[in-house]
Structures are given as structure tokens and as C-alpha cells.
Design an enzyme around this catalytic site. Structure first.
Site, PDB file in Angstrom:
ATOM      1  N   SER A 209      -5.542 -25.101   9.334  1.00 42.47           N
ATOM      2  CA  SER A 209      -6.024 -26.059   8.329  1.00 42.47           C
ATOM      3  C   SER A 209      -7.532 -26.261   8.502  1.00 42.47           C
ATOM      4  CB  SER A 209      -5.261 -27.383   8.461  1.00 42.47           C
ATOM      5  OG  SER A 209      -5.526 -28.234   7.353  1.00 42.47           O
ATOM      6  N   ASN A 210      -8.049 -27.329   7.938  1.00 41.41           N
ATOM      7  CA  ASN A 210      -9.472 -27.648   8.050  1.00 41.41           C
ATOM      8  C   ASN A 210      -9.646 -29.163   8.041  1.00 41.41           C
ATOM      9  OD1 ASN A 210      -9.810 -28.539   5.159  1.00 41.41           O
ATOM     10  ND2 ASN A 210      -9.240 -26.396   4.811  1.00 41.41           N
TER      11      ASN A 210
END
Length: 406
Positions: A209-210
Site C-alpha cells: 500500500s502507500n
């Protein structure tokens, strides 16, 4: 500015309750009708007589008047108000709001309120920073409560840090901006906004993810809604969601789910498409169905590209609408943003740079450059994301045929 508006002010047990007197005075001076509901603890910090005098209305604390049995209906209060403003909001009350505890009139009114809700936290810095308090704030934001961030400064304990209730004048400006009538320049328009990160599963417990929080997309969605647009937000697992009651939020997790939802919404017909989500460019090719065990060996993860949402929307573009995208760059920022604008067949693109302090993921401010298809551009200095959203939507309106923009 607030003439004819009904504001319900909730006061909780905090030393900052003394500021509520000045806040009520400012609201009444602006023309608002103010009613006040207090917790029993709040009466230890400021008297009901003071608040009744300033608000020109009786103060509500208990569910009923023991003298005559008159019932104070929490349902009626929530229906009467155009805004429920809880200021100060103590850590105790925020936690109860987040977890549905209704042991006083202030809280039962919150749980049944149909109007928008704002809360201005006030507490000592360690209480404010505690994970439990931050989790309560996260939950409330996700549920649409507008949080007026605590300010930093000297606290009642003598410590210095974040936890002071924002000053009444600042709270008034937030309330005024939220409640004042804005021209419904986008009435009849449909908009879709993508928001937050995506999560790409490696196995049942791990993912790629980020750091996207959803704050910028939520501000844009709220601004579009405030101008009368019908807004649908397609969001990954964000920390923040739009607070405008009229915004529809559809939650997804992966890039594939966001692709399907966004394309379907675009195909339904929309005038404005804002692709603000930080969508993963790659996803594990063969995610494990069971948890991958650590055995000391090197692990190789094969990734494959995700489907390109912006390209798919650009290929489908219809005349008369606006497609706006975002580019978050670490190098050759301008060239990369302009290349993306052309390749994805967009009308405008908003460039973020990770090199600018106070901009990018997770923060409440942003510094961007707006590039348009016609070659014009505009640098937006470091401002709150709500203010940046105003500039972005101004440009969208201009591209739709209005008079604002670059």
C-alpha cells in the site's frame, strides 16, 4: 452572515469551557440562534446562567426538568439544528461519541442528530496524543464529523504542546465558511472522485500500500458538494472521508476493485471525474491463500501491473465533461505531470511534489501546480487542503464553461 441559522452548541467538562462564552457571543452577533447543551462536568467550569444570558435561551443539561417534568428531547434538538458544534470536546466525550455511549443529553443528541456535526478537541497534550484519542478522532472523521484541529500552545497543566481548543474567532470562521450559502454553480452536475490508497494482498495478512490519507480527495468532494454537485467518492482504506452529508462514499480495497467501480460510475454518466486516489501500479501476481511463513530464505515477490484507471477513463472520455488527475512526483516533476496529462487524455492535472515540506501524504496542507490541456498553469502556494480544493474546483468550473480558473 449566519442570520437564520440554528446552531446547537455542546459544552463538555474542560477548562476550555470558558472560551464557549466568547464563542456564543460571536455566533449570536453573526445572527445565529444558539441553544446550548452542557454535560454535568461542564457546569464546574462555566455556569449555565452565563451561557443562558449570552445565548438568550435556557440551558439544557438533564433529560427532563425535575421541577415540572418537562422533557428535553434529544431528537428534537438534532432536527432543529443546522449544525451541532461541540466545543470544547473533551477526550472522554470524543471517546464516547466514537463508541456510541449515550449517558447524557449531549451524547444522545449527537447519536440522533440529522444535522452536520463539528467538534473542537480540548485536552492536555499527552491525552491528545494518546492512541485512544487519536483513534476516536479517526473514527469520528470517517463518520463525517468535522474536527476543528486543536491548536498548540501553553496548556492548563503548564505544559506546552498541541491540545488547546482553537480560538473562538477561528471556530467562527470555520462555521461561517461551512454554513454560509454558496452559489450552487454545479447544481445538476454529477461528479466522481477517487480517494485514498489501495491495498494489494500478498497473503491473507500482508499487503502492499502507500501513505495516502484521503484528505485531499475528501476536501475536493466536500467542495464539489458545497457547490451543488451530486458527488460519489470511490475510496480505498483511507484515514479521512468526506464530511458533507450529501456525498456518497463507496469503499473498495484493491486497485482492481477501484478500477471496476470507477469505470462503472463513469459509464453511468458524470460531468466531473477527479482521479485523486493513490492507486497501486503493481499487485502481487500470485497472492498466497495462506500466511507465508518466515523460514530464513530470501523471498521473491513477482508483481504485475494493475489496470490503468486514468487511461481507461481517458479512452472513454465524452465531450462536455472534465477529467482531472493527480501526479505525485519525486523527480522531473513538471515533465512527468505534463506527459501524464497528454497520455491519459485528461483536461487538467494537479502536480504534487514530495520535495515540498508540508505537502503530500497525511498532512493537512498542500502545495500544488495545476496544469491544463490548453497549456495554462497555476502554482498554488502552501495552503490548507480545503483552500487548495477551492482552486482545483474553480478550474474544473472554468473548464465546464464558467468564469473562474487559471
Amino acid at each position: 452572515m449566519l442570520k437564520g441559522k440554528h446552531i446547537l452548541l455542546g459544552i463538555t467538562g474542560s477548562i476550555a469551557a470558558y472560551k464557549a462564552a466568547g464563542l456564543v457571543r460571536l455566533l449570536v452577533k453573526e445572527g445565529a440562534e444558539v441553544r446550548v447543551v452542557m454535560t454535568a462536568a461542564a457546569k464546574q467550569f462555566i455556569t449555565p446562567l452565563t451561557m443562558a444570558t449570552l445565548s438568550r435561551n435556557p440551558i439544557l443539561v438533564e433529560f427532563f426538568d425535575p421541577e415540572n417534568g418537562q422533557w428535553n428531547s434529544h431528537v428534537s434538538l438534532g432536527l432543529w439544528a443546522d449544525l451541532y458544534l461541540i466545543a470544547p470536546a473533551s477526550a472522554n466525550t470524543l471517546s464516547k461519541m466514537a463508541h456510541g455511549i449515550a449517558d447524557n443529553l449531549l451524547l444522545t443528541t449527537y447519536l440522533s442528530a440529522k444535522c452536520p456535526v463539528m467538534a473542537a478537541p480540548a485536552m492536555d497534550l499527552d491525552m491528545y496524543a494518546h492512541p485512544a484519542t487519536q483513534e476516536s478522532l479517526r473514527i469520528l472523521r470517517e463518520r463525517g464529523v468535522r474536527i476543528i484541529e486543536a491548536a498548540s500552545g501553553e496548556l492548563a497543566s503548564g505544559l506546552e504542546g498541541k491540545g488547546r481548543m482553537e480560538e473562538p474567532e477561528k471556530i467562527l470562521s470555520v462555521v461561517r465558511a461551512f454554513l454560509q450559502s454558496r452559489p450552487q454553480t454545479l447544481a445538476g452536475r454529477r461528479a466522481v472522485v477517487t480517494s485514498g490508497p489501495t491495498r494489494e494482498a500478498i497473503d491473507p495478512v500482508r499487503f502492499i500500500s502507500n501513505h495516502s490519507s484521503g484528505k485531499m480527495a475528501s476536501a475536493i468532494a466536500d467542495e464539489l458538494s458545497g457547490r451543488g454537485a451530486q458527488v460519489t467518492v470511490i475510496s480505498g482504506p483511507a484515514a479521512v472521508y468526506p464530511s458533507s452529508p450529501g456525498v456518497e462514499v463507496r469503499k473498495v480495497v484493491s486497485a482492481a476493485e477501484m478500477y471496476e467501480a470507477t469505470v462503472a460510475e463513469y459509464d453511468r454518466g458524470c460531468d466531473i471525474t477527479v482521479l485523486c486516489a493513490a492507486v497501486a501500479d503493481f499487485t502481487p501476481a500470485s497472492p498466497s491463500e495462506t500466511k507465508i511463513k518466515k523460514d530464513g530464505s530470501v523471498m521473491t515477490l513477482e508483481l504485475r501491473p494493475t489496470r490503468d484507471i486514468a487511461a481507461a477513463i481517458g479512452d472513454r472520455r465524452r465531450s462536455g465533461g472534465v477529467i482531472a488527475g493527480f501526479a505525485l512526483e519525486t523527480d522531473n516533476a513538471r515533465d512527468n505531470a505534463l506527459s501524464k496529462l497528454r497520455r491519459k487524455n485528461m483536461d487538467m492535472i494537479v502536480l504534487n511534489s514530495m520535495e515540498d515540506k508540508g505537502a503530500g501524504f497525511g498532512v493537512d496542507t498542500n502545495k500544488v501546480t495545476i496544469f491544463r490541456r490548453d497549456g495554462s498553469s497555476r502554482d498554488i502556494p502552501l495552503e490548507s487542503k480545503a483552500e487548495v480544493a477551492v482552486s482545483i474546483v474553480d478550474n474544473i468550473e472554468d473548464l465546464l464553461g464558467g468564469q473562474k480558473g487559471c
